[in-house]
Design an enzyme around this catalytic site. Structure first.
Site, PDB file in Angstrom:
ATOM      1  N   ASN A  10       0.926  -0.929  -0.094  1.00  0.00           N
ATOM      2  CA  ASN A  10       0.000  -0.144  -0.264  1.00  0.00           C
ATOM      3  C   ASN A  10       0.216   1.114  -0.026  1.00  0.00           C
ATOM      4  OD1 ASN A  10      -2.026   1.998   0.097  1.00  0.00           O
ATOM      5  ND2 ASN A  10      -2.265   1.429   2.273  1.00  0.00           N
ATOM      6  N   LYS A  12      -0.164   3.804  -0.434  1.00  0.00           N
ATOM      7  CA  LYS A  12      -0.103   5.448   0.254  1.00  0.00           C
ATOM      8  C   LYS A  12      -1.482   6.626  -0.877  1.00  0.00           C
ATOM      9  CE  LYS A  12      -0.250   3.317   4.815  1.00  0.00           C
ATOM     10  NZ  LYS A  12      -0.646   3.613   5.841  1.00  0.00           N
ATOM     11  N   HIS A  95      -9.464   0.307   5.105  1.00  0.00           N
ATOM     12  CA  HIS A  95      -8.537   0.717   5.976  1.00  0.00           C
ATOM     13  C   HIS A  95      -9.001   1.526   7.066  1.00  0.00           C
ATOM     14  CE1 HIS A  95      -4.169   2.469   6.118  1.00  0.00           C
ATOM     15  NE2 HIS A  95      -3.957   1.675   5.529  1.00  0.00           N
ATOM     16  N   GLU A  97      -7.183   4.551   7.604  1.00  0.00           N
ATOM     17  CA  GLU A  97      -7.404   5.561   7.193  1.00  0.00           C
ATOM     18  C   GLU A  97      -8.127   5.806   6.621  1.00  0.00           C
ATOM     19  OE1 GLU A  97      -2.378   5.334   7.334  1.00  0.00           O
ATOM     20  OE2 GLU A  97      -3.463   5.680   5.624  1.00  0.00           O
ATOM     21  N   GLU A 165      -5.085  -5.135  10.596  1.00  0.00           N
ATOM     22  CA  GLU A 165      -3.869  -4.080  10.743  1.00  0.00           C
ATOM     23  C   GLU A 165      -4.520  -3.313  12.225  1.00  0.00           C
ATOM     24  OE1 GLU A 165      -2.552  -2.650   7.114  1.00  0.00           O
ATOM     25  OE2 GLU A 165      -4.393  -1.454   7.150  1.00  0.00           O
ATOM     26  N   GLY A 171       2.236   2.459  11.036  1.00  0.00           N
ATOM     27  CA  GLY A 171       3.012   4.155  11.095  1.00  0.00           C
ATOM     28  C   GLY A 171       3.960   4.146  12.121  1.00  0.00           C
ATOM     29  N   SER A 211       2.815  -2.028  10.638  1.00  0.00           N
ATOM     30  CA  SER A 211       3.955  -2.485  10.880  1.00  0.00           C
ATOM     31  C   SER A 211       4.965  -3.347  10.309  1.00  0.00           C
ATOM     32  CB  SER A 211       4.413  -1.057  12.141  1.00  0.00           C
ATOM     33  OG  SER A 211       3.996  -0.268  11.873  1.00  0.00           O
TER      34      SER A 211
END
Length: 248
Positions: A10, A12, A95, A97, A165, A171, A211
C-alpha cells in the site's frame, strides 16, 4: 490445500512516476517464488502507469479505494469499472485511514466490498482495533463487528483477502509479536468458520499489516494463520523484496 502467500504493498499517498517505476523495476528483476501473489497499490493517478510497467507474472496492481457506484456524479471517487479498465485487479477497502479520516463506517465498507466483488475486483479487506480498544481488551469484539457487517452483504468470499491491521501499529513502528498476531488470526479464522463454514474459512487468506517490515517478517514464517502481509511504508523501499521472499 495450502493458501498462496500474499503480499500487498500500500503506497498510500506517496510516489511519482520515477519512484514507482523504480519500485516496479526492482520487482520485475527480483527473484520471486512462483507461489507468491504480490499486489502493489499506488495512488489512483498512477494505476494506469503501474499496470503498464509490471512484467512479473506474480505481480498485479490494485487500487487503494473504490466507490459503491460504477459511475455518476461522485466527484473525486474511484470507479470499480474504471479500475478494471486500467488493468488493476484488486482494491483495498476498510483501511483504518479511510475509516478514521474519511468517516467510512462498517456499513459503507461492507457495501463497497460487495459492489467491488460483484463487479469482478478482488478485495483486500482491512480490519483492526485502535490502541484504546486494544487496552480495553475488546480486539476480537471490534474485528468481529467489522467482519459481521461484510458477512451480512457478501456470501462468496473467494476473492476476499483479509488484512488484520492493528491501528495502533500502523506507521508507529510498533508491531504485534508474531505469536500475538497468530493468536488473533486464529481467532478470526475460527469466527469465520462459524459464520461461513470450515471450508471457506480455511481458504481465506489473513494478512498481518501492522508495521510489517524487512526486519520483523521472518518471525512470522511458521505461523499457521498468517498468510502474508499488507505492507505500508516498507513497500516503497528495497526491503519490500525481502518481505516477499520471507517464506523462502
Amino acid at each position: 490445500m495450502a493458501r498462496t502467500f500474499f503480499v500487498g504493498g500500500n503506497f498510500k499517498l506517496n510516489g511519482s512516476k520515477a519512484s514507482i517505476k523504480e519500485i516496479i523495476d526492482r520487482l520485475n528483476t527480483a527473484s520471486i517464488p512462483e507461489n507468491v501473489e504480490v499486489v502493489i497499490c499506488p495512488p489512483a493517478a498512477y494505476l494506469d502507469f503501474a499496470v503498464s510497467q509490471v512484467t512479473k507474472p506474480q505481480v498485479s496492481v490494485g487500487a487503494q479505494n473504490a466507490y459503491l457506484k460504477a459511475s455518476g456524479a461522485y466527484t473525486g471517487e474511484n470507479s470499480v469499472d474504471q479500475i478494471k479498465d486500467l488493468g488493476a485487479k484488486w482494491v483495498i477497502l476498510g483501511h483504518s485511514e479511510r475509516r478514521t479520516y474519511f468517516g467510512e463506517d462498517d456499513k459503507m465498507v461492507a457495501e463497497k466490498t460487495k459492489f467491488a466483488l460483484d463487479n469482478g475486483v478482488g478485495v483486500i479487506l482491512c480490519i483492526g482495533e485502535t490502541f484504546e480498544e486494544k487496552n480495553a481488551g475488546v480486539t476480537l469484539d471490534v474485528v468481529e463487528r467489522q467482519l459481521n457487517a461484510v458477512i451480512a452483504e457478501v456470501k462468496d468470499w473467494t476473492n476476499v483477502v483479509i488484512a488484520y491491521e492493528p491501528v495502533w501499529a500502523i506507521g508507529t513502528g510498533l508491531a504485534a509479536t508474531a505469536d500475538d498476531a497468530q493468536a488473533i488470526h486464529a481467532s478470526i479464522r475460527k469466527f469465520l468458520a462459524g459464520k461461513l463454514g470450515e471450508k471457506a474459512a480455511s481458504e481465506i487468506r489473513i494478512l498481518y499489516g501492522g508495521s510489517a517490515n524487512g526486519s520483523n517478517v521472518a518471525s512470522f514464517k511458521d505461523k499457521a494463520d498468517v498468510d502474508g502481509f499488507l505492507v505500508g511504508g516498507a513497500s516503497l523501499k528495497p526491503e519490500f523484496v525481502d518481505i516477499i521472499n520471507s517464506r523462502n
